[in-house]
Write an enzyme that holds these catalytic residues in place. Structure first.
Site, PDB file in Angstrom:
ATOM      1  N   GLY A  11       0.801  -1.102  -0.100  1.00  0.00           N
ATOM      2  CA  GLY A  11       0.029  -0.033  -0.039  1.00  0.00           C
ATOM      3  C   GLY A  11       0.886   1.259  -0.077  1.00  0.00           C
ATOM      4  N   ARG A  15      -1.350   9.168   3.582  1.00  0.00           N
ATOM      5  CA  ARG A  15      -1.742  10.051   4.792  1.00  0.00           C
ATOM      6  C   ARG A  15      -0.430  10.082   5.464  1.00  0.00           C
ATOM      7  NH1 ARG A  15      -6.440   7.929   7.993  1.00  0.00           N
ATOM      8  NH2 ARG A  15      -6.287   5.869   6.621  1.00  0.00           N
ATOM      9  N   LYS A 348      38.362   8.308  21.152  1.00  0.00           N
ATOM     10  CA  LYS A 348      37.859   7.492  19.914  1.00  0.00           C
ATOM     11  C   LYS A 348      38.917   6.322  20.058  1.00  0.00           C
ATOM     12  CE  LYS A 348      39.462   7.615  16.294  1.00  0.00           C
ATOM     13  NZ  LYS A 348      40.326   7.842  15.102  1.00  0.00           N
ATOM     14  N   ALA A 420      53.737  20.562  31.529  1.00  0.00           N
ATOM     15  CA  ALA A 420      52.401  21.356  30.923  1.00  0.00           C
ATOM     16  C   ALA A 420      52.585  22.273  29.773  1.00  0.00           C
ATOM     17  CB  ALA A 420      51.742  22.329  32.062  1.00  0.00           C
TER      18      ALA A 420
HETATM   19  C1  UD1 Z   1      -8.393  -4.227   6.166  1.00  0.00           C
HETATM   20  C2  UD1 Z   1      -9.474  -5.456   6.042  1.00  0.00           C
HETATM   21  C3  UD1 Z   1     -10.432  -5.155   7.265  1.00  0.00           C
HETATM   22  C4  UD1 Z   1      -9.550  -4.891   8.561  1.00  0.00           C
HETATM   23  C5  UD1 Z   1      -8.462  -3.904   8.286  1.00  0.00           C
HETATM   24  C6  UD1 Z   1      -7.502  -3.862   9.465  1.00  0.00           C
HETATM   25  C7  UD1 Z   1      -9.842  -6.385   3.709  1.00  0.00           C
HETATM   26  C8  UD1 Z   1     -10.790  -6.273   2.551  1.00  0.00           C
HETATM   27  N1  UD1 Z   1     -10.185  -5.381   4.955  1.00  0.00           N
HETATM   28  O1  UD1 Z   1      -9.014  -3.140   5.623  1.00  0.00           O
HETATM   29  O2  UD1 Z   1     -11.296  -6.134   7.327  1.00  0.00           O
HETATM   30  O3  UD1 Z   1     -10.512  -4.477   9.557  1.00  0.00           O
HETATM   31  O4  UD1 Z   1      -7.694  -4.247   7.294  1.00  0.00           O
HETATM   32  O5  UD1 Z   1      -6.789  -2.925   9.470  1.00  0.00           O
HETATM   33  O6  UD1 Z   1      -8.708  -7.081   3.817  1.00  0.00           O
HETATM   34  N2  UD1 Z   1      -2.621  -4.114   0.874  1.00  0.00           N
HETATM   35  C9  UD1 Z   1      -1.673  -4.421  -0.250  1.00  0.00           C
HETATM   36  N3  UD1 Z   1      -2.314  -4.620  -1.272  1.00  0.00           N
HETATM   37  C10 UD1 Z   1      -3.371  -4.102  -1.633  1.00  0.00           C
HETATM   38  C11 UD1 Z   1      -4.186  -3.727  -0.642  1.00  0.00           C
HETATM   39  C12 UD1 Z   1      -3.892  -3.546   0.590  1.00  0.00           C
HETATM   40  O7  UD1 Z   1      -0.552  -4.862   0.068  1.00  0.00           O
HETATM   41  O8  UD1 Z   1      -3.841  -4.301  -3.041  1.00  0.00           O
HETATM   42  C13 UD1 Z   1      -2.046  -3.690   2.198  1.00  0.00           C
HETATM   43  C14 UD1 Z   1      -1.861  -2.511   2.735  1.00  0.00           C
HETATM   44  O9  UD1 Z   1      -0.569  -1.799   2.444  1.00  0.00           O
HETATM   45  C15 UD1 Z   1      -2.194  -2.513   4.219  1.00  0.00           C
HETATM   46  C16 UD1 Z   1      -2.996  -3.900   4.385  1.00  0.00           C
HETATM   47  O10 UD1 Z   1      -2.698  -4.559   3.055  1.00  0.00           O
HETATM   48  O11 UD1 Z   1      -1.031  -2.888   4.916  1.00  0.00           O
HETATM   49  C17 UD1 Z   1      -4.555  -3.556   4.584  1.00  0.00           C
HETATM   50  O12 UD1 Z   1      -4.942  -2.660   3.562  1.00  0.00           O
HETATM   51  P1  UD1 Z   1      -5.939  -1.527   3.652  1.00  0.00           P
HETATM   52  O13 UD1 Z   1      -6.434  -1.125   2.309  1.00  0.00           O
HETATM   53  O14 UD1 Z   1      -5.576  -0.691   4.704  1.00  0.00           O
HETATM   54  O15 UD1 Z   1      -7.191  -2.282   4.432  1.00  0.00           O
HETATM   55  P2  UD1 Z   1      -8.288  -1.749   5.161  1.00  0.00           P
HETATM   56  O16 UD1 Z   1      -9.470  -1.175   4.147  1.00  0.00           O
HETATM   57  O17 UD1 Z   1      -7.918  -1.190   6.268  1.00  0.00           O
END
Ligand code: UD1
Ligand code: CA
Length: 455
Positions: A11, A15, A348, A420
């Protein structure tokens, strides 16, 4: 049971407002992803596979290790899609899914979760929160059996009232997981392939969904912005403070201590406020550390005392030795037992023998200094000629007069003395006095210049 671990880290982390990929932001001096990998390793899996996407090159570069595999998810189409990218390289019976931005997960919680997974059961880590906004909700039937996870954005009003949330961490039999992931669709509010949809598929296939909860909700807290990052940092530090106190350390204020690495401490250690530890630090019994010190990759032997505002890196402080206030001990410093280093002294690659003293305002670099030798205020080892570094060697019971410049390479035998203000360019044999300064001459009847009258 063999285990593969998949860590999602693709991801963007918009933010964070950062050029650094989110999972590389540090908590307690180690990247969030680094923490997760550290915990993953403790489970002795056959493989750890990190799914990377945004900033993939930086993540790979920073974390590459022989036991890590990286899988690229070119487009972030959802958590289910992310896990699917890793499937071709998985081989174990069980797959555990972790998250690169959820760094505080504890090994014992994961071990507890892993005891619940089998051919007929998947294991899901859930968390009950006062405000589960943003989390997928755990849907249970009349008997309390988990039937599905519904994402916040897809949830009905009634489902939104559920306080049990999905942490995202789960353990699943691999062959089943592959079947379920191949059947995912993105027909939902976010148009994503949800990993969470495998729960309902598992139930439909007759598997049981077992749940565990972490002891502490912060274990499953992710960081999406710098405020959450700071919360994780404080929580980590609080945990470290509790651990040190349990080991027999008095902390003048547990809220004013930062451990960015690993600290092992003995009993009856006293640590004053605003001390920062980095790297590997070993503190033996009865050590006292004054306020505002930075201590990195160092060993403090029994009864050592580090006074306020001292900075140590790569140093060994011997039994009962003391340094500071305002001491700077750089890499390769070794203070012998009961050696003394006072204020504004920098060392050192320098060894101070047992009971040797450098009380004030000195630079001692590339030096071997014998037992009981006394280094006067303002002594400088001139160790660098502009091209190479050279050694200064002093025997036992040497006395260096104040403001001596010792031009290395140079050696002073046991019991040697320097006057000294000397600039010592030649060796001083044992027991002899080295004097290397202009002789004093007094001018009688000397009259001071007087101001010219103004024109
Ligand atoms: C996800 C869960 C949700 C849970 C929450 C906890 C799903 C669909 N939902 O939601 O049930 O309560 O986490 O925080 O799984 N990521 C990838 N590739 C992607 C999408 C995400 O690597 O294509 C990684 C993101 O970088 C992140 C994690 O997966 O570290 C979670 O992804 P995010 O999109 O934040 O999921 P949430 O919507 O928070
Ligand atoms: Ca999230």
């Amino acid at each position: 049971m063999s285990l593969d671990i998949v860590v999602l880290a693709a991801g963007q982390g918009t933010r964070m407002r950062s050029a650094l990929p989110k999972v590389l932001h540090p908590v307690a001096g180690r990247s969030m992803l680094g923490h997760v990998i550290h915990s993953a390793r403790a489970l002795s899996p056959v493989g750890i596979h990190v799914v990377v996407g945004h900033g993939a090159d930086k993540v790979r570069e920073q974390l590459q290790a022989p036991d890590l595999g990286f899988v690229t998810q070119a487009e972030q189409l959802g958590t289910g899609h992310a896990v699917a990218q890793a499937l071709p390289v998985l081989a174990a019976d069980t797959v555990l899914i972790l998250y690169g931005d959820v760094p505080l997960i504890q090994v014992d919680t994961l071990q507890r979760l892993l005891t619940r997974v089998s051919d007929t059961q998947i294991a899901l880590l859930t968390v009950t929160l006062d405000d589960p906004t943003g989390y997928g909700r755990i849907v249970r039937d009349d008997q309390g059996k988990v039937t599905a996870i519904v994402e916040q954005k897809d949830a009905s009003v009634a489902q939104q009232a559920i306080r049990e949330g999905n942490t995202g961490i789960l353990a699943v039999p691999r062959v089943r997981l592959a079947q379920w992931l191949s059947r995912l669709s993105n027909n939902n509010a976010q148009g994503e392939y949800y990993l969470t949809d495998v729960i309902a598929m598992a139930v439909a296939d007759g598997l049981v969904v077992a749940t565990e909860q972490p002891f502490d909700a912060m274990e499953v807290q992710g960081a999406n912005d710098r405020r959450q990052l700071a919360e994780l940092e404080r929580h980590f530090q609080h945990r470290e403070a509790l651990r040190l106190m349990a080991a027999g350390v008095t902390l003048r204020d547990p809220a004013r201590l930062d451990v960015r690495g690993s600290v092992t401490a003995g009993r009856d250690v006293l640590i004053d406020v605003n001390v920062i530890f980095e790297g590997e630090v070993v503190i033996e019994d009865d050590v006292h550390i004054g306020p505002h010190c930075v201590i990195k990759d160092s060993t403090l032997r029994k009864g050592a005392v580090i006074k306020a505002y001292s900075h140590l890196e790569g140093a060994v402080v011997g039994e009962g030795a003391d340094a500071g206030p305002f001491a700077r001990l750089r890499p390769g410093t070794e203070l012998g037992p009961r050696a003394h280093v006072g204020n504004f002294v920098e060392l050192k690659n320098a060894h101070l023998g047992e009971g040797a003293k450098a009380g004030h305002l000195s630079y001692l670099g590339d030096a071997r200094i014998g037992a009981r030798t006394n280094i006067g205020a303002g002594t400088i080892t001139c160790n660098y000629d502009g091209a190479n570094k050279h050694q200064t060697v002093m025997g036992n019971d040497v006395f260096i007069g104040s403001n001596s410049a010792l031009v290395a390479p140079v050696a002073l035998g046991d019991g040697a003395t320097t006057a000294a203000g000397s600039t010592i360019t030649q060796d001083v044999p044992a027991g002899e006095l080295g004097v290397a300064r202009g002789r004093q001459r007094n001018v009688q009847g000397w009259s001071r210049p007087v101001k010219k009258p103004k024109a």
